[in-house]
Motif scaffolding. Sequence first.
Motif, PDB file in Angstrom:
ATOM      1  N   LEU A 109       0.817  -1.215   0.000  1.00  0.00           N
ATOM      2  CA  LEU A 109       0.000   0.000   0.000  1.00  0.00           C
ATOM      3  C   LEU A 109       0.842   1.252   0.000  1.00  0.00           C
ATOM      4  N   ALA A 117       4.421   1.698  -0.732  1.00  0.00           N
ATOM      5  CA  ALA A 117       5.558   1.938  -1.627  1.00  0.00           C
ATOM      6  C   ALA A 117       5.151   2.751  -2.847  1.00  0.00           C
ATOM      7  N   ARG A 118       6.070   3.552  -3.303  1.00  0.00           N
ATOM      8  CA  ARG A 118       5.758   4.443  -4.417  1.00  0.00           C
ATOM      9  C   ARG A 118       6.052   3.795  -5.765  1.00  0.00           C
ATOM     10  N   SER A 164       0.880   9.081 -11.726  1.00  0.00           N
ATOM     11  CA  SER A 164       0.552   8.190 -10.622  1.00  0.00           C
ATOM     12  C   SER A 164       1.757   7.938  -9.746  1.00  0.00           C
ATOM     13  N   ASN A 184       1.517  11.533  -7.438  1.00  0.00           N
ATOM     14  CA  ASN A 184       0.424  11.361  -6.472  1.00  0.00           C
ATOM     15  C   ASN A 184       0.091   9.903  -6.447  1.00  0.00           C
ATOM     16  N   ARG A 185       0.563   9.156  -5.442  1.00  0.00           N
ATOM     17  CA  ARG A 185       0.275   7.744  -5.549  1.00  0.00           C
ATOM     18  C   ARG A 185      -1.102   7.392  -4.985  1.00  0.00           C
ATOM     19  N   TYR A 186      -1.729   8.344  -4.244  1.00  0.00           N
ATOM     20  CA  TYR A 186      -3.045   8.027  -3.695  1.00  0.00           C
ATOM     21  C   TYR A 186      -4.145   8.754  -4.460  1.00  0.00           C
ATOM     22  N   SER A 187      -5.267   8.079  -4.616  1.00  0.00           N
ATOM     23  CA  SER A 187      -6.373   8.686  -5.356  1.00  0.00           C
ATOM     24  C   SER A 187      -7.150   9.618  -4.422  1.00  0.00           C
TER      25      SER A 187
END
Lengths: 100, 167, 625
Positions: B21, B23-24, B81, B84-87
């Motif tokens: 969840l 890691a980039r 993505s 910004n890795r989170y939506s």
Amino acid sequence: MDRTQFLLALSVALFALGLVGVIIRRNALVMLMCMELMVNGVILSLVTFAARTATASGAVLALLVFVVAAAEIAIAIPIVLLLVRQRQTLDVGAYARLKG
Amino acid sequence: MESVLLYAFSAAALTGALLVLIARHPMRVALALIATMLSLACIYALLGVHVIAVFQVLIYVGAVMVFMVFVIMLLDTRDPSFVNRYSRLLVPGVLVATLLAAGLGHALARHYVAGPVSTSPADFRLQPFSAGFLREYWLHFELTSVLLIAAVVAAVAVIQGRGGRDG
Amino acid sequence: MHLLTAIVVLPLVGFLVNGLAGPRLGRGFVTAVGCGLPILAFAAAVRCFLELTAAGGAPLVTDDYTWAEVGGHSFPVGFWFDRLSAVMTLIVTGVGSAIHVYSTGYMKDDPGYARYFAYLNLFLFFMLLLVLGRSLLVCFVGWEGVGLASYLLIGFWFEDPDKARAGKKAFITNRVGDAGFLLGMFLLYHAFGTLDINQVQTAFAAGAPLAVSADLVGILLFIGATGKSAQIPLHVWLPDAMAGPTPVSALIHAATMVTAGVYLVARLNGIYQHAPLASELIAVIGVLTAVFAATVAVAQTDIKKVLAWSTISQLGYMFLALGVGAYGVAVFHLYTHAFFKACLFLGAGSVIHALGGEQDIRRMGGLARRIPLTFATFAVATAAIAGLPPLAGFFSKDEILWFAFASERGGSPLLWGVGAVTAALSAFYMFRLLWLTFLTPSRMTAETAHHVHESPPSMTGVLVLLAVLSAVGGFLALPQFLEPVLPEPAVRASLARFETPLLVTSVILAVAGLAAAGLLYARGPARAERLAARFPGVQRVLSGGYFIDGLYDLLITRPLAWLSARVFLRAGDQLIIDGTLHGLASLAQRTATRLSRVQAGGLQLYVLLAGLGVVVCIAWMWRHV
């Protein structure tokens, strides 16, 4: 708590974490991997029950789930590849074509 | 001894899941996932279901995750993505998953009935298992092969598009 | 069809024909229909009158036509021709027809010729409904209808916003009065179950206890009369009504429509004889209006405005007479006033026509030689209105003053005194008008002076006719003729010896007015203007009509406009009604926008919603499984 309960709890945790990952991560590939995580959680619960009741059918079911997961990824990856080719990005947010 | 190993592998599985969840870079996510899967394989082995443990490593790690790693290497991962890795649905997502886990956990805690444990350990070694598998579940086996062929055809069709565009 | 109905219907036919097909039918046809039908109506009225006198005064009645039957109530329409109605009908159709003929000359060049005659005929129709109506309901229909016709005719040249506004003002002011009329009718109907005039009066005559107070009904109906007959406080529309064509001013605002209020009170004398409070109110308002309007007329500079204020003043006299119970005398004054006021207005129209549109008397003068016929008729009518014997106005005005002094039903020296002052003022301002318009040295511009010409025979003929009637009309013993219907009030015996002195005083007052006017104005307005310059405040107040228009604007119009704009428009209409609608629409839109996000293809949203669904299912299972 006994082993089965513990492992079932672990299975729930993995499933929930996988679900979170599908919802919150933006990268399409990471989304797929989180879905794999969910499937793993489910397989864990299957195997737990198989081990506990010592029947072969539980393990067979787990095996079949492996096959299905493999088939699923075999199709999902090409679809993602096509999407990426069309939209030039892996960002899932950019895939929403219908504006509100 | 056994329970210590069990807890250790469970911890490893959970850590791997959390890293998935967090890691980039997708490659790191893949590696975390592989770690989780290996831990799960160890757990299966600990449970005595050796067949499934082996198949976990062979199929899941060896085929699925390798495929995934190939694709990650193919694609350009440095896009929005990555930054910004989170939506937008970070908070609602965490909330819903927590509720789900809470609900299931509650059910597990309150309504768990410790059923009968088998006295005779099943034989989950490869040879007895496969013999039994093919004797009783051969139809399922054939059906899965059909499924796999369908998957292959579908993958080719998807990639080829209409009228043979290069895929 | 009964002859009475024919009298009423003939002008209606004229209205329909000229109104619907007039412009296409050519001027000659319009004239023939527009003038011919009222003349026919007059002939029918004469015939009915002869029938009436032959029958010794027994009234003619038509069959009732039922207008509506609602529940247990029925509302019939019928006509009633007794002595009073006969006098009114003859005036309306007679003077009306004369003015129609005059209009053919006056409105000759107007593009709205057909429309004009259509409206005039419409007015005649409604006026005849009013005077011939047997029930108050028919009377009221006529009442409203003449208000409508008046609005249409005042605002005849509607392209000019000022004229259109004058028409609106007349209509709205009338409506305020009509509210009183309606309330009076409601009370009468509630009390007696009928609006038939005779039945109502019989009910009042039957004696106490009455179902409704006669005073209350009397006052309410009088409010309606104030609106229609331009008494205080609803007189403000009449001066502005001069915006209409001059024949209209002559017919509607001098001879007929404004007398409708007088007719109403006279007709309903059965109520007013039992309503001492209402009668006193009528007398007081009448005499106050008379003196007030006379003072304003002294300072007016527009020829038609002088005549308008003069009309208000003379109507005040009529109400004074009604208030002291001299109903027949009031109608007598109505009758003589119709002649000389119509003659004056038409004469003014002739002057305006001769001068090519000039209406300011400061720019007139020296017309006596140039338009002699107009001058002669105007002079006769002026003498009549001033009350110089033996012209018509002298007889009627003198009778009013006598009854104001001596009537047992409210006569008092105070009423007489104010009335006498008004008489002097009337003579003064009318002769001022005569001098400034005709006899002083010319103050016309050269161009106007060049174009002065006598009016065509269609106009001057009517002027001559009306002047003759103004001269000899007084000899018709009208109050005696009306005695059976409108009884004369008893006179205090102790005061009977004042009759001749008062008569002499009236004549002296008239002559004094004439002399004063001659003194001030014989050589032009300069002398009077120097006098007025010494009292500038008085001049301003008088010429501004005591600023009552301004007062109404401040107290009524502006608050209403504010209320409409701020409360009803902004808050009520825009905020609440529009706001609700827009709010609902925008609510629907916003909801749709939010909901459409589900359709936008957001994958993760779908997964979230699926997860949410699962959570809900689990929660449900908790409670039910």
